[in-house]
Design a protein around this motif. Sequence first.
Motif, PDB file in Angstrom:
ATOM      1  N   LEU A  59       7.059  10.929 -12.614  1.00  0.00           N
ATOM      2  CA  LEU A  59       7.081   9.865 -13.352  1.00  0.00           C
ATOM      3  C   LEU A  59       5.744  10.081 -14.283  1.00  0.00           C
ATOM      4  O   LEU A  59       4.337  10.135 -12.904  1.00  0.00           O
ATOM      5  CB  LEU A  59       7.026   8.436 -13.588  1.00  0.00           C
ATOM      6  CG  LEU A  59       8.270   8.512 -13.240  1.00  0.00           C
ATOM      7  CD1 LEU A  59       8.816   6.742 -13.184  1.00  0.00           C
ATOM      8  CD2 LEU A  59       9.767   8.651 -13.699  1.00  0.00           C
ATOM      9  N   ASP A  60       5.541  10.727 -15.436  1.00  0.00           N
ATOM     10  CA  ASP A  60       4.492  10.414 -16.420  1.00  0.00           C
ATOM     11  C   ASP A  60       3.965   9.046 -16.407  1.00  0.00           C
ATOM     12  O   ASP A  60       2.504   9.173 -16.806  1.00  0.00           O
ATOM     13  CB  ASP A  60       4.442  11.225 -17.436  1.00  0.00           C
ATOM     14  CG  ASP A  60       4.239  12.705 -17.150  1.00  0.00           C
ATOM     15  OD1 ASP A  60       3.619  13.351 -15.936  1.00  0.00           O
ATOM     16  OD2 ASP A  60       5.327  13.483 -17.416  1.00  0.00           O
ATOM     17  N   LEU A  61       4.367   8.307 -16.584  1.00  0.00           N
ATOM     18  CA  LEU A  61       4.036   7.351 -17.844  1.00  0.00           C
ATOM     19  C   LEU A  61       4.920   6.467 -17.227  1.00  0.00           C
ATOM     20  O   LEU A  61       6.578   6.714 -17.273  1.00  0.00           O
ATOM     21  CB  LEU A  61       4.248   7.498 -19.089  1.00  0.00           C
ATOM     22  CG  LEU A  61       4.266   5.735 -19.850  1.00  0.00           C
ATOM     23  CD1 LEU A  61       2.876   5.276 -19.814  1.00  0.00           C
ATOM     24  CD2 LEU A  61       4.302   6.523 -21.371  1.00  0.00           C
ATOM     25  N   LEU A  62       5.297   5.325 -16.732  1.00  0.00           N
ATOM     26  CA  LEU A  62       6.165   3.846 -16.177  1.00  0.00           C
ATOM     27  C   LEU A  62       5.401   2.665 -17.072  1.00  0.00           C
ATOM     28  O   LEU A  62       4.155   2.635 -17.000  1.00  0.00           O
ATOM     29  CB  LEU A  62       5.725   3.902 -15.266  1.00  0.00           C
ATOM     30  CG  LEU A  62       6.767   2.383 -14.314  1.00  0.00           C
ATOM     31  CD1 LEU A  62       7.127   2.650 -12.787  1.00  0.00           C
ATOM     32  CD2 LEU A  62       6.733   1.360 -14.835  1.00  0.00           C
ATOM     33  N   LEU A  86       6.073   6.157  -7.269  1.00  0.00           N
ATOM     34  CA  LEU A  86       6.591   7.138  -8.578  1.00  0.00           C
ATOM     35  C   LEU A  86       6.165   7.949  -9.489  1.00  0.00           C
ATOM     36  O   LEU A  86       6.212   8.862 -10.101  1.00  0.00           O
ATOM     37  CB  LEU A  86       7.878   6.741  -9.206  1.00  0.00           C
ATOM     38  CG  LEU A  86       9.075   5.985  -8.292  1.00  0.00           C
ATOM     39  CD1 LEU A  86       9.852   4.930  -8.984  1.00  0.00           C
ATOM     40  CD2 LEU A  86       9.895   7.476  -7.382  1.00  0.00           C
ATOM     41  N   LEU A  87       4.580   7.455  -9.148  1.00  0.00           N
ATOM     42  CA  LEU A  87       3.715   8.160 -10.759  1.00  0.00           C
ATOM     43  C   LEU A  87       3.349   9.669  -9.960  1.00  0.00           C
ATOM     44  O   LEU A  87       3.225   9.190  -9.018  1.00  0.00           O
ATOM     45  CB  LEU A  87       3.302   7.540 -11.288  1.00  0.00           C
ATOM     46  CG  LEU A  87       2.739   6.372 -11.674  1.00  0.00           C
ATOM     47  CD1 LEU A  87       2.313   5.381 -12.190  1.00  0.00           C
ATOM     48  CD2 LEU A  87       3.418   7.157 -13.110  1.00  0.00           C
ATOM     49  N   LYS A  88       3.306  10.739 -11.349  1.00  0.00           N
ATOM     50  CA  LYS A  88       2.517  11.548 -11.124  1.00  0.00           C
ATOM     51  C   LYS A  88       0.596  11.721 -10.527  1.00  0.00           C
ATOM     52  O   LYS A  88       0.195  10.732 -11.517  1.00  0.00           O
ATOM     53  CB  LYS A  88       2.444  12.724 -11.984  1.00  0.00           C
ATOM     54  CG  LYS A  88       4.353  13.563 -12.141  1.00  0.00           C
ATOM     55  CD  LYS A  88       3.813  14.152 -12.556  1.00  0.00           C
ATOM     56  CE  LYS A  88       5.413  14.959 -13.451  1.00  0.00           C
ATOM     57  NZ  LYS A  88       5.220  16.009 -14.512  1.00  0.00           N
ATOM     58  N   PRO A  89      -0.134  12.241  -9.245  1.00  0.00           N
ATOM     59  CA  PRO A  89      -0.892  12.099  -9.508  1.00  0.00           C
ATOM     60  C   PRO A  89      -1.615  12.536 -11.227  1.00  0.00           C
ATOM     61  O   PRO A  89      -1.625  13.474 -11.954  1.00  0.00           O
ATOM     62  CB  PRO A  89      -1.814  13.159  -9.094  1.00  0.00           C
ATOM     63  CG  PRO A  89      -0.166  13.602  -8.470  1.00  0.00           C
ATOM     64  CD  PRO A  89       0.238  13.147  -9.094  1.00  0.00           C
TER      65      PRO A  89
END
Length: 97
Positions: A59-62, A86-89
């Motif tokens: 995920l890029d954005l949550l 779950l978020l990408k670096p």
Amino acid sequence: FFQGVPVQTRWQPSDCDPRALRSIAAYVEATGVPNLLPPFLLDVSQGWETWGGTQPGTLDLLVSINMMHIAELRCTEGLFKGAGVLLKPGGVLFTYG
């Protein structure tokens, strides 16, 4: 903040209340917005593994809106734990409300 979000961003709504899911689904259907996916049941107090099959680091954005101020502390803790997996670096957890 949302002005910088690309137009092709896919939005995946969720809620822990089946009644709210029905309302969200009706909105998605009525608007016909192509990048607004059907909602799914999500209880952030449960492990990220139950979050609709989302894979770690994808995920890029949550976005979490109107949850933390009304939910139990374990929900906020679950949100942050799940976001951490779950978020990408460099991904962003945006909270409001």
